[in-house]
Design a protein around this motif. Structure first.
Motif, short mmCIF file in Angstrom:
data_model
loop_
_atom_site.label_atom_id
_atom_site.label_comp_id
_atom_site.label_asym_id
_atom_site.label_seq_id
_atom_site.Cartn_x
_atom_site.Cartn_y
_atom_site.Cartn_z
N UNK A 160 90.92 -20.78 34.32
CA UNK A 160 89.55 -21.19 34.58
C UNK A 160 89.08 -20.54 35.86
N UNK A 161 87.91 -19.97 35.82
CA UNK A 161 87.34 -19.31 36.98
C UNK A 161 86.13 -20.10 37.44
N UNK A 162 86.11 -20.48 38.72
CA UNK A 162 84.91 -21.12 39.25
C UNK A 162 84.28 -20.14 40.22
N UNK A 163 82.96 -19.97 40.13
CA UNK A 163 82.25 -19.00 40.96
C UNK A 163 81.04 -19.67 41.58
N UNK A 164 80.78 -19.33 42.83
CA UNK A 164 79.57 -19.82 43.47
C UNK A 164 79.02 -18.73 44.36
N UNK A 165 77.72 -18.67 44.49
CA UNK A 165 77.09 -17.69 45.36
C UNK A 165 77.27 -18.10 46.80
N UNK A 166 77.52 -17.12 47.64
CA UNK A 166 77.64 -17.39 49.07
C UNK A 166 76.56 -16.63 49.83
N UNK A 167 75.45 -16.38 49.18
CA UNK A 167 74.36 -15.67 49.82
C UNK A 167 74.69 -14.21 50.02
N UNK A 168 74.34 -13.67 51.17
CA UNK A 168 74.52 -12.25 51.43
C UNK A 168 75.97 -11.84 51.56
N UNK A 169 76.87 -12.80 51.76
CA UNK A 169 78.28 -12.44 51.97
C UNK A 169 79.03 -12.21 50.66
N UNK A 170 78.42 -12.46 49.53
CA UNK A 170 79.09 -12.15 48.27
C UNK A 170 79.29 -13.36 47.38
N UNK A 171 80.28 -13.25 46.53
CA UNK A 171 80.60 -14.28 45.55
C UNK A 171 81.99 -14.81 45.85
N UNK A 172 82.15 -16.13 45.83
CA UNK A 172 83.47 -16.76 45.94
C UNK A 172 83.93 -17.11 44.54
N UNK A 173 85.19 -16.88 44.27
CA UNK A 173 85.74 -17.28 42.98
C UNK A 173 87.18 -17.69 43.17
N UNK A 174 87.64 -18.63 42.36
CA UNK A 174 89.04 -19.02 42.38
C UNK A 174 89.63 -18.68 41.02
N UNK A 175 90.77 -17.97 41.05
CA UNK A 175 91.42 -17.51 39.83
C UNK A 175 92.74 -18.23 39.70
N UNK A 176 92.83 -19.15 38.76
CA UNK A 176 94.05 -19.91 38.61
C UNK A 176 94.28 -20.76 39.85
N UNK A 177 95.52 -21.05 40.12
CA UNK A 177 95.87 -21.89 41.26
C UNK A 177 96.33 -21.03 42.42
N UNK A 178 95.68 -21.17 43.56
CA UNK A 178 96.18 -20.55 44.77
C UNK A 178 95.71 -19.15 45.08
N UNK A 179 94.76 -18.60 44.32
CA UNK A 179 94.22 -17.28 44.60
C UNK A 179 92.70 -17.37 44.61
N UNK A 180 92.08 -16.93 45.72
CA UNK A 180 90.62 -16.92 45.80
C UNK A 180 90.14 -15.52 46.15
N UNK A 181 88.92 -15.22 45.78
CA UNK A 181 88.33 -13.91 46.04
C UNK A 181 86.91 -14.07 46.52
N UNK A 182 86.56 -13.30 47.55
CA UNK A 182 85.18 -13.18 48.03
C UNK A 182 84.79 -11.72 47.89
N UNK A 183 83.74 -11.45 47.13
CA UNK A 183 83.27 -10.08 46.97
C UNK A 183 82.47 -9.69 48.20
N UNK A 184 82.91 -8.65 48.86
CA UNK A 184 82.23 -8.14 50.05
C UNK A 184 81.19 -7.10 49.64
N UNK A 185 81.57 -6.22 48.71
CA UNK A 185 80.68 -5.19 48.19
C UNK A 185 80.92 -5.07 46.69
N UNK A 186 79.90 -5.32 45.86
CA UNK A 186 80.09 -5.19 44.42
C UNK A 186 80.43 -3.74 44.04
N UNK A 187 81.17 -3.58 42.97
CA UNK A 187 81.49 -2.25 42.48
C UNK A 187 80.45 -1.76 41.50
N UNK A 188 80.81 -0.75 40.71
CA UNK A 188 79.87 -0.17 39.76
C UNK A 188 79.67 -1.03 38.52
#
Length: 128
Positions: free
Chosen positions: A1-29
């Motif tokens: 299950x992936x939960x995602x929320x906008x963090x404004x200009x700093x990117x997107x926060x997402x949690x992937x499974x248990x214990x791993x989180x990601x914040x997008x700093x710069x979107x890719x192509x």
């Protein structure tokens, strides 16, 4: 299950499974995603989550980009899980709990203690 929320200009926060989180700093192509078994080349900086003390960076003198096969266990589990959600050109900050990093053994050569939480700033340079 992936939960995602906008963090404004700093990117997107997402949690992937248990214990791993990601914040997008710069979107890719958005067109070429990392897939299992692909050869992925990244620039990265690894830090201890507690205090963000750097232990390794491909940007350091004498270092270069790092290439690995994605999703097949060639790298630590949290890195595999996080990069499998990325696309070409994306730069993200991936954080993980100790058991998804180097676990109870740590990585003494790099000053990583047992069960240390880790944060990696990763940029996908090439996917083959």
């Amino acid at each position: 299950v992936v939960s995602t929320q906008s963090t404004g200009s700093s990117g997107i926060n997402a949690e992937y499974g248990e214990g791993v989180t990601k914040v997008i700093i710069k979107p890719g192509d958005g067109t070429q995603g990392v897939r299992k078994g692909a050869s992925v080349t990244v620039h990265c900086t690894g830090m201890l989550t507690d205090g963000l003390k750097k232990f390794w960076s491909t940007h350091d003198p004498g270092q270069s980009t790092f290439t690995f096969k994605a999703g097949v266990g060639q790298v630590i589990q949290g890195w595999d899980e996080g990069t499998m959600t990325m696309v070409l050109g994306e730069k993200s900050r991936i954080s993980m709990i100790g058991e998804k990093g180097y676990g109870p053994n740590g990585f003494p050569a790099w000053g990583i203690p047992s069960n240390a939480g880790l944060t990696f700033e990763l940029e996908i340079i090439r996917i083959q």
